[in-house]
Each structure stands twice: as structure tokens, then as C-alpha cells.
Design an enzyme around this catalytic site. Structure first.
Site, mmCIF file in Angstrom:
data_model
loop_
_atom_site.group_PDB
_atom_site.id
_atom_site.type_symbol
_atom_site.label_atom_id
_atom_site.label_comp_id
_atom_site.label_asym_id
_atom_site.label_seq_id
_atom_site.Cartn_x
_atom_site.Cartn_y
_atom_site.Cartn_z
ATOM 1 N N ASP A 91 0.831 -1.195 0.000
ATOM 2 C CA ASP A 91 0.000 0.000 0.000
ATOM 3 C C ASP A 91 0.877 1.262 0.000
ATOM 4 O OD1 ASP A 91 -2.757 1.247 0.519
ATOM 5 O OD2 ASP A 91 -1.545 2.059 2.158
ATOM 6 N N LYS B 160 1.486 4.312 -2.920
ATOM 7 C CA LYS B 160 1.428 5.753 -2.663
ATOM 8 C C LYS B 160 2.698 6.451 -3.147
ATOM 9 C CE LYS B 160 -1.651 5.150 1.256
ATOM 10 N NZ LYS B 160 -1.712 4.708 2.635
HETATM 11 N N1 LIG Z 1 -9.305 3.053 5.108
HETATM 12 C C1 LIG Z 1 -8.637 4.116 4.809
HETATM 13 O O1 LIG Z 1 -8.158 4.825 5.688
HETATM 14 C C2 LIG Z 1 -8.393 4.467 3.406
HETATM 15 C C3 LIG Z 1 -8.869 3.702 2.381
HETATM 16 N N2 LIG Z 1 -8.622 4.037 1.077
HETATM 17 C C4 LIG Z 1 -9.140 3.187 0.029
HETATM 18 O O2 LIG Z 1 -10.539 3.086 0.108
HETATM 19 C C5 LIG Z 1 -10.950 1.975 -0.644
HETATM 20 C C6 LIG Z 1 -12.118 1.311 0.026
HETATM 21 O O3 LIG Z 1 -11.770 0.827 1.274
HETATM 22 P P1 LIG Z 1 -12.859 0.250 2.255
HETATM 23 O O4 LIG Z 1 -14.076 1.055 2.196
HETATM 24 O O5 LIG Z 1 -12.187 0.086 3.545
HETATM 25 O O6 LIG Z 1 -13.132 -1.178 1.622
HETATM 26 P P2 LIG Z 1 -14.336 -2.166 1.960
HETATM 27 O O7 LIG Z 1 -13.821 -3.523 1.717
HETATM 28 O O8 LIG Z 1 -14.942 -1.837 3.259
HETATM 29 O O9 LIG Z 1 -15.409 -1.806 0.846
HETATM 30 C C7 LIG Z 1 -15.201 -2.083 -0.503
HETATM 31 C C8 LIG Z 1 -16.518 -1.998 -1.212
HETATM 32 O O10 LIG Z 1 -16.274 -2.138 -2.582
HETATM 33 C C9 LIG Z 1 -17.212 -3.059 -3.120
HETATM 34 N N3 LIG Z 1 -16.623 -3.669 -4.300
HETATM 35 C C10 LIG Z 1 -15.480 -4.362 -4.391
HETATM 36 N N4 LIG Z 1 -15.301 -4.779 -5.654
HETATM 37 C C11 LIG Z 1 -16.338 -4.321 -6.366
HETATM 38 C C12 LIG Z 1 -16.735 -4.432 -7.717
HETATM 39 N N5 LIG Z 1 -15.986 -5.089 -8.605
HETATM 40 N N6 LIG Z 1 -17.899 -3.853 -8.111
HETATM 41 C C13 LIG Z 1 -18.647 -3.200 -7.220
HETATM 42 N N7 LIG Z 1 -18.313 -3.049 -5.935
HETATM 43 C C14 LIG Z 1 -17.178 -3.625 -5.504
HETATM 44 C C15 LIG Z 1 -17.504 -4.013 -2.014
HETATM 45 O O11 LIG Z 1 -18.730 -4.663 -2.207
HETATM 46 C C16 LIG Z 1 -17.512 -3.076 -0.836
HETATM 47 O O12 LIG Z 1 -18.804 -2.500 -0.733
HETATM 48 C C17 LIG Z 1 -9.701 1.124 -0.818
HETATM 49 O O13 LIG Z 1 -9.266 1.214 -2.157
HETATM 50 C C18 LIG Z 1 -8.681 1.770 0.088
HETATM 51 O O14 LIG Z 1 -7.382 1.676 -0.394
HETATM 52 C C19 LIG Z 1 -7.941 5.138 0.751
HETATM 53 C C20 LIG Z 1 -7.459 5.969 1.711
HETATM 54 C C21 LIG Z 1 -7.627 5.693 3.131
HETATM 55 N N1 LIG Z 2 -4.598 1.436 4.647
HETATM 56 C C1 LIG Z 2 -4.100 2.715 4.377
HETATM 57 C C2 LIG Z 2 -5.230 3.705 4.368
HETATM 58 C C3 LIG Z 2 -4.888 4.880 3.570
HETATM 59 O O1 LIG Z 2 -4.625 4.838 2.377
HETATM 60 C C4 LIG Z 2 -3.110 3.130 5.422
HETATM 61 O O2 LIG Z 2 -3.040 2.438 6.421
HETATM 62 O O3 LIG Z 2 -2.417 4.113 5.230
#
Ligand SMILES: NC(=O)C1=CN([C@@H]2O[C@H](COP(=O)(O)OP(=O)(O)OC[C@H]3O[C@@H](n4cnc5c(N)ncnc54)[C@H](O)[C@@H]3O)[C@@H](O)[C@H]2O)C=CC1
Ligand SMILES: N[C@@H](CC=O)C(=O)O
Ligand code: NA
Length: 816
Positions: free
Chosen positions: A678, A682
Site C-alpha cells: 500500500d 502511494k
Molecule cells: N481506510 C482508509 O483509511 C483508506 C482507504 N482508502 C481506500 O478506500 C478503498 C475502500 O476501502 P474500504 O471502504 O475500507 O473497503 P471495503 O472492503 O470496506 O469496501 C469495498 C466496497 O467495494 C465493493 N466492491 C469491491 N469490488 C467491487 C466491484 N468489482 N464492483 C462493485 N463493488 C465492488 C464491495 O462490495 C464493498 O462494498 C480502498 O481502495 C482503500 O485503499 C484510501 C485511503 C484511506
Molecule cells: N490502509 C491505508 C489507508 C490509507 O490509504 C493506510 O493504512 O495508510
């Protein structure tokens, strides 16, 4: 004195007629108005239908009964039993006459325009006679007037031209003799010199009102209809369309000419000639001021008055050397078309004079082509003219307003709105009056275009963004909550409205052009959603063809990435927190950027690095202003940052990782955080944004995990291995602590190379003091040379990430 005209809906039912009479009674308090009436709604259509049936020898009885019933129901409701008879009797006479006429048509199987006018005249005669008698219950001075006798026309049945002088004299005389009366005049119908009934064509009742108004020098002519005046656009297309308080005659004509169906432009001419104001009022909201159409309009702050549109149009292209420098060519062409009554909606000619494009109704296109082929046979044979080409399924959109004159930038704003929304403009015309700029576009794009252009010009109104969201997990869900909370604020500040027009996760998907409820989306998706299908989701988003559209990817999946390119090519912006798109092949990354730029849409991914912290945009602004990045040093894994900040004292490594996951800091698969992938993504994105065309394999990563953890084949296995390897992590911790140091996983970009290494730093290091899930990044650049530019703060978590996505969404299109 005023002339009040009531349209079909206003006289369409007993209830509406009561409303009409209240309006007349109110007006009577000032002075006796002249009331011009249309046929009851639907009646003219029924009469036409019956006449045509009779001509074909078909039975028309049911329609006749329907017309009778419509009128009789009103009489029974609004007249006391004692007063009903004379009205019933007269209407029955009308219907008998009508039946005789229809019988004659049936016998002859012939329907002349003259007979048809006669048949149609019963619509206005019945409604006016009936309403005059109902009115007489309230004001005995009510008088039914068969207006046909007072408006004299030529013999052009169906669309007769008025003999203004004679008509004005007749109306004036009649009015003089009946000044004390309230006249209820039949609209639409007139008569020729022999007294045969003629009709005034489309908008005929408005025309009657204008003729009476002009003849009597009325103070104003009020057109009472069922809408709140003329609006900035067709309210069926643009929900945000609003009523215009004032318009000049020219503006009203331009707006109505291109589709605003409220009044029909030629009907305004008599009023226009005498500068009599026309007021469009709503019978069903009489207190609403309506729209004033007059000659001396106040200067308005609106850049344009409205957008009008015609949804079905064809264009004909003529090209060839035969027209270059030939003075009479277009004269010949257009007089030919006018002679054959083909209405030309719009004309453009390129300055090379090598081509002429003009627009006509689709029903006229075939005839126009045939006429051209005949008229220009010689030129066609000599190849001086190419065969005329027709293009169908087109629409016209026109922006209208006198303020456009002398205001630069109007066409820029129009074309920018169209361009950003991927709407291809087929032809353009601007009258030298500068009151109107018209464009021809695909019919399927009309609704999107009118909405986008409305947003672009009426900027005081809320701009609407239509978003299609993929992913309803940690981030997706939090984004919806934030949108819901923030909507009232955005609405109150009147600048933006965000509609969620589509949602999908891996299981289900749902769409709603008017926007899904932010309270109910979860249950609606569950209950009404169809089976998810990513390609189908993207396709449907394109098909819905909504303006200012944004695709929001809140997944961690690879699958959506392959659609980005096509989405940009459909002029749809992309906002994403998914890092997979920008960290795959460099060629793909570059292609996304280039395509978004080429199609004039946005590609925002602030949350790819440091969640909501302003890192991507800071770097972009540095680069755009000509700065050069010499070095980046950063901690960009919120998860690892959290672990190292909390893995101290008695805390175990495994438990700390679990905590990070529960707090929503980790990737859906926490191995991606711990194995450095990850972080690598970045750093790679930053390096690319800083101008280095690197691939993932170019990034050197220090591994912080023992081999067994790295090899774990599932998340469960991974956690088991973490527990098994507790001693390894304890060792790391104590080694650092013994030296008074902390563990830091630090990324560095320098001289075009990127590495991520595990370091033990003491309190002299600028990254020593971090807490929680903090990220920190320091940019050393040409301008920030001796002291770097530093951004620091929480770099993971659902709230800060969703907020970053939110900010990206509202930035879409904000510079236009
Ligand atoms: N948690 C954090 O602090 C941060 C997260 N992110 C990014 O946010 C994104 C989402 O993370 P979360 O919400 O934690 O993930 P999550 O696993 O909770 O949710 C992912 C969602 O995407 C849907 N999904 C997956 N593949 C799909 C597809 N082919 N078609 C339609 N829907 C699909 C799933 O059904 C689910 O609703 C990731 O890419 C992560 O890198 C970015 C910055 C910070
Ligand atoms: N999983 C990531 C969330 C932000 O992109 C992290 O831990 O930094
Ligand atoms: Na960020």
C-alpha cells in the site's frame, strides 16, 4: 381595460371554470374585462378526430357523446336547475348542427379545410356560450360573443390572416355598444368576407386576445394558462427551471419560437405593434405574478433569459463548388423552401461558402430533399453540388436573452458546458442580433445538454453533480453519511446539490436519475437493487446521460480500473480512493490523465495518498506553478504508523494490528499494509505525479515481516502467523526502545528513485514525534529548498478518507 384569455385547461372542468370566474370577478372590480376563451381541453382534438373519422366513413358517435357529456356535466354542476334549460337547448342546437356537418362529410367522404374550420368552431362556441351563461349568475352583464363575426380574415382556412383594419373597426364598434358588458368571446375563430368561419391556426385564441387587445388599446393582455409564466427552460427537462418575471417581446419570441410552448410567437405581433404588455398568468396560482412581456424591460442581472429547445429536428447539408460566390444560390434555395411552406428552423453557412446547413422538421426533410434535387438538377448533374445529405435524430438548443449582446464569454460558457459533458455540436447559429445562440446536437443528448447549460448560466442556483458510486464498504458508507449530513448546508449556501444517481457493491446495484435517498439507500439497494454487474453499471451510467456526471470508485478492486478509460471518453469525471488504477502500469496512468484532459473532465484521487490530507493537490500545485521536486520523505502508511505508535510497553504486535483494522485504518486486506504494498503504491503515485515515469518494480521496499507472515495465504493465516511470530516483533520493539528510538517506516524519493525502509529514529529526527495514524510528508523543492514544505496529520480512517473523496467530488467542474 384588460383582455383576459383562458386556455383549454382553465375552462376544462367545473372546478376550473369556478376559478376562472373568481379571477374575472376580481378584475371586474377595476374595470370590465374582455374575456377570450378556448375550447374545453381535449375538445379541439376530439373534433379533429371526428372530422377525420367522418371523412373515412368511420363512426364518430362516441366522441360526440364525450364532448356532450363534458359540457353537460359542467352545466349541471355550475348552473341552478332553473337556469340550465336555455344553455342545454343552445348546446343541443350546436351539437345537432355539428352532427349534420359530420354526416355531410361522411356522405361525401371529403373534408375540406373550410368544413373542418366550421367543425372546429363548435369547440369555442360551446365553451364560451356555456361559460357566459354561468358567469351571468354572478354578473348579469355577462355577454356571449361569437368572435368569428368580428375578426375578418382572408380565405386561408386553417390558418387565416386577419384583415386588421376592418377587424379593429368592427371590434371597436362592438365594444362601444357593449361597454357596460363583460364580454365572453370565442377565441380561435374568425370569418371571411362571405361570413364563412375561418380559424386562426396554432395559438389562435392567444391571437384573438392580442387582436382584441390591440383594437381596444388594452392596458394589458393576460394569458391565463396552467403554468407559472415563461420559464428559463422546459420544467419537464430541467427541474430547476424557474419563472421569468420579465421578458422583452423579442426574448419572448425567441424563447417561444424554440419550443417554450406557453405562447405562440406570431400571436404576439398585434400586441407588440402597439406595445401592449402581455402577462402570462397561472389560473391555478393566480397570486403568482407570472411573466410580463413588454417593450421596456428593466435591465436584468441574468446573463441569459432562458434555454429553449426543439427535440426533433433534421438537418440538411448542401456542399459543392456550385454555391461558392454565387450570389443567388441561397436565395433560390430558401425561396424554394418557403414557397413550399417548409419552415427552416436554422441556417448556417461556412465562410468558405462551400456548404450550407439548415434545419427543418423531420417530417419536412424528405420533401425538402426532393425539391432541392429538382431545383438544382443541372448543378447536381454537373457535379457542382453534391447530393444533399440529411441527418436525423437531432435537436436544437438555444440560449436566449438580450443581455448576451455586448457580453463577451456567453458562447464560451455555452460551449464549455456542452464540451465538458461530451456533447457533440453538429451546427451552430448566432443571429447577428445576438439575442440567440443556437446549436444542433444529438436528440439523445438534449436533456443532459439543457440541464448542463442551465447550470452553467444560472450560477446562482445550485449546481448539480450526479454521482455514481461503486463500493458501499467502510469508505462508501461513510461518504453517504457525510453527504447526508452536509446536504442542508450545501443547499442553504445555494451552491451545490449532489445527487447519488447510482450505487453498486459486489452484490447489488440500483439507479435513480432523481437521486437515491441518503436515508434509505441501504434498504432500497437491498430491496429493489438488481444483481450487480460492473460492466452493466458503467453502461447504465453512460446511458442515463445525466449532466455533470461523476464516477466514484470507493472499492479496493482491480476490476473497475479497466473501465476508467471508457468513462473518461464518455466525458464523465472520476473520483477515487482506490489506488490500484494509478499504481498499475505507467502507460495506463498516463493514459488516464491524457484522456481526462482530452475530454475536459476531472480525475481526482486525493485520497490515494494520505487519505484526506492535501498531498496530491499540494504536489499538483507545486508542479503546475513550475516548481521541481528534489526530494520527498514521507510516512504514508496510516496503519503502520498507528502500529508503531501504539506497539509499546505491554502492547502485543498482533493485538495492535487488529486494533488498526478495527479502527478502519487498514486496507480491506491488511496484508497490503504490512507487506508495504500500500505504501509502495502511494510512493509510486507521488513519484509519477512529480514527473517520474516509474513502475512498481522500480520501488525498493524493506520488508518488516518475517517470511512466514509474508507467505500467509489468507487473512486468517496471516493473523495466526503474526501471533506465532510475536517474539520477532518484541525484539524489534526492545532494540529500538533500548536506544531511545522509535520504529518508523519511511519512504523516500530522490534523484528519481524510490525506496521504503524500516528505520529506528531518535528524537532529533523530524518524524520522531508522530501519534495515532499520522502521516507526514516533506517536500524539498527548488522553492522549498532549505526548509521543506511539510504536511502532517491523520492519514487513514473512514471519516478523513470519505471527507477527502467528498472534497474531490465537489471540486469536479468547479473551475468551469
Ligand atoms: N481506510 C482508509 O483509511 C483508506 C482507504 N482508502 C481506500 O478506500 C478503498 C475502500 O476501502 P474500504 O471502504 O475500507 O473497503 P471495503 O472492503 O470496506 O469496501 C469495498 C466496497 O467495494 C465493493 N466492491 C469491491 N469490488 C467491487 C466491484 N468489482 N464492483 C462493485 N463493488 C465492488 C464491495 O462490495 C464493498 O462494498 C480502498 O481502495 C482503500 O485503499 C484510501 C485511503 C484511506
Ligand atoms: N490502509 C491505508 C489507508 C490509507 O490509504 C493506510 O493504512 O495508510
Ligand atoms: Na491525500
Amino acid at each position: 381595460m384588460k383582455v383576459l384569455k383562458f386556455g383549454g385547461t382553465s375552462v376544462g372542468s367545473a372546478e376550473n371554470i369556478k376559478t376562472l370566474l373568481r379571477i374575472v370577478a376580481q378584475e371586474k372590480l377595476q374595470s370590465n374585462p374582455v374575456v377570450v376563451l378556448s375550447a374545453m381541453s381535449g375538445v379541439t382534438n376530439l373534433l379533429t378526430d371526428m372530422a377525420e373519422k367522418a371523412e373515412r366513413g368511420e363512426d364518430y358517435d362516441a366522441s360526440l357523446k364525450e364532448i356532450e357529456a363534458k359540457h353537460f356535466a359542467v352545466i349541471r354542476t355550475l348552473l341552478p336547475a332553473g337556469a340550465q334549460n336555455p344553455v342545454f337547448t343552445r348546446l343541443k342546437i350546436f351539437f345537432n348542427e355539428l352532427e349534420d356537418l359530420l354526416q355531410a362529410v361522411t356522405n361525401l367522404r371529403e373534408l375540406s379545410l373550410q368544413t373542418k374550420d366550421q367543425i372546429l368552431s363548435y369547440g369555442e362556441r360551446c365553451s364560451s356560450f356555456m361559460i357566459a351563461h354561468i358567469a351571468a349568475q354572478q354578473f348579469p352583464e355577462a355577454l356571449y360573443v361569437n368572435g368569428a363575426e368580428l375578426i375578418k380574415t382572408d380565405n386561408n382556412f386553417g390558418q387565416a390572416r386577419v384583415d386588421t383594419e376592418l377587424t379593429e373597426m368592427l371590434i371597436k364598434n362592438f365594444y362601444q355598444e357593449n361597454k357596460s358588458k363583460v364580454l365572453f368571446v370565442t377565441g380561435f375563430i374568425a370569418s371571411n368576407a362571405n361570413g364563412r368561419v375561418t380559424t386562426l391556426g396554432r395559438g389562435g385564441s392567444d391571437y384573438t386576445a392580442a387582436v382584441w387587445g390591440a383594437a381596444l388599446n388594452a392596458e394589458e393582455i393576460e394569458i391565463w394558462t396552467d403554468v407559472n409564466g415563461m420559464m428559463t427552460a422546459d420544467p419537464r427537462i430541467v427541474k430547476k427551471a424557474f419563472s421569468l418575471p420579465e421578458l422583452s417581446y423579442t426574448e419572448a419570441m425567441e424563447l417561444s419560437y424554440f419550443g417554450a410552448k406557453v405562447i405562440y410567437p406570431p400571436t404576439m405581433i398585434p400586441a407588440f405593434m402597439k406595445k401592449i404588455p402581455i402577462v402570462i398568468k397561472n389560473t391555478f396560482e393566480p397570486d403568482f405574478a407570472g411573466t410580463y412581456i413588454k417593450s421596456d424591460v428593466k435591465t436584468s442581472s441574468l446573463p441569459i433569459k432562458g434555454i429553449s429547445s426543439i427535440d426533433h429536428i433534421s438537418i440538411i447539408n448542401l456542399t459543392g463548388s456550385g454555391m461558392v460566390g454565387k450570389a443567388g444560390f441561397s436565395g433560390r434555395l430558401f425561396s424554394l423552401l418557403s414557397r413550399e411552406q417548409i419552415n427552416v428552423v436554422l441556417i448556417t453557412q461556412s465562410s468558405s461558402e462551400h456548404s450550407i446547413t439548415f434545419a427543418v422538421k423531420p417530417t419536412d426533410a424528405g420533401q425538402a430533399i426532393a425539391l432541392i434535387k429538382k431545383e438544382f438538377e443541372l448543378e447536381l448533374d454537373a457535379n457542382k453540388l453534391a447530393l444533399p445529405e440529411v441527418e436525423n435524430n437531432l435537436a436544437v438548443l438555444a440560449i436566449v436573452g438580450e443581455n448576451m449582446k455586448h457580453t463577451p464569454g456567453m458562447s464560451g460558457r455555452l460551449f464549455n458546458a456542452l464540451g465538458r459533458n461530451g456533447i457533440n455540436v453538429r451546427a451552430i447559429a448566432q443571429g447577428s442580433s445576438e439575442y440567440n445562440i443556437s446549436v444542433i446536437i444529438g436528440a439523445g443528448d438534449l436533456s443532459k445538454a439543457v440541464n448542463a447549460v442551465h447550470d452553467a448560466f444560472f450560477t446562482d442556483l445550485k449546481r448539480t453533480l450526479n454521482i455514481f458510486c461503486l463500493g458501499t464498504g467502510n469508505i462508501g458508507k461513510t461518504l453517504f453519511n457525510q453527504l447526508k449530513e452536509q446536504m442542508p448546508f450545501l443547499a442553504a449556501n445555494n451552491d451545490l446539490q449532489v445527487k447519488v444517481a447510482g450505487i453498486s457493491n459486489t452484490r447489488k446495484m440500483i439507479f435513480k436519475a432523481e437521486g437515491l435517498s441518503l436515508d434509505e439507500w441501504e434498504s432500497e439497494l437491498e430491496k429493489d437493487g438488481e444483481t450487480a454487474d460492473l460492466a452493466g453499471f458503467v453502461e447504465k451510467m453512460k446511458q442515463m446521460n445525466l449532466p455533470n456526471c461523476v464516477f466514484v470508485d470507493n472499492t479496493a478492486a482491480e476490476a473497475p480500473i479497466e473501465f476508467y478509460q471508457g468513462i473518461f471518453e464518455s466525458s464523465i469525471s472520476v473520483v477515487t480512493c482506490n489506488k490500484k488504477g494509478n499504481s498499475a502500469d505507467f502507460a495506463q496512468y498516463k493514459s488516464f490523465k491524457d484522456t481526462a484532459r482530452k475530454f475536459g473532465v476531472d480525475f481526482y484521487y486525493e485520497t490515494n495518498v494520505g487519505a484526506g490530507l492535501p498531498i496530491i493537490r499540494t504536489l499538483r500545485e507545486l508542479m503546475m506553478s513550475g516548481d521541481k521536486v528534489a526530494r520527498i520523505e514521507a510516512i504514508l502508511s496510516g496503519t503502520i504508523s498507528y502500529i508503531f505508535n501504539n506497539f509499546k510497553g505491554d502492547a502485543g504486535f498482533y493485538e495492535t494490528v487488529k486494533e488498526a483494522q478495527e479502527l478502519g485504518y487498514t486496507e480491506p486486506d491488511p496484508r497490503d499494509d504490512l507487506n508495504g504494498k500500500d505504501f509502495m503504491r502511494k510512493m509510486l503515485i507521488l513519484a509519477r505525479d512529480a514527473g517520474y515515469p516509474l513502475e512498481a518494480s522500480d520501488v525498493k521496499i524493506d520488508n518488516i515481516l518475517p517470511e512466514a507472515c509474508l507467505n500467509a495465504t489468507s487473512v486468517e493465516d496471516f493473523y495466526t502467523e503474526l501471533q506465532k511470530n510475536a517474539a520477532y516483533f518484541e525484539d524489534l520493539k526492545t532494540t529500538a526502545a533500548n536506544d531511545g528510538k522509535v520504529l518508523r517506516y519511511i519512504g523516500k524519493l530522490e534523484n528519481g528513485t524510490v525506496e521504503i525502509s524500516l528505520q529506528m529514529v531518535d528524537d532529533s529526527h523530524p518524524f520522531f514525534m508522530l501519534s495515532g495514524s499520522d502521516n507526514i510528508i516533506s517536500f524539498t523543492t527548488d522553492r522549498y529548498k532549505s526548509r521543506p514544505l511539510v504536511v502532517k496529520g491523520p492519514g487513514a480512517g473512514a471519516e478523513v478518507t470519505a471527507a477527502g473523496v467528498f472534497a474531490d467530488i465537489i471540486n469536479v467542474g468547479s473551475l468551469s
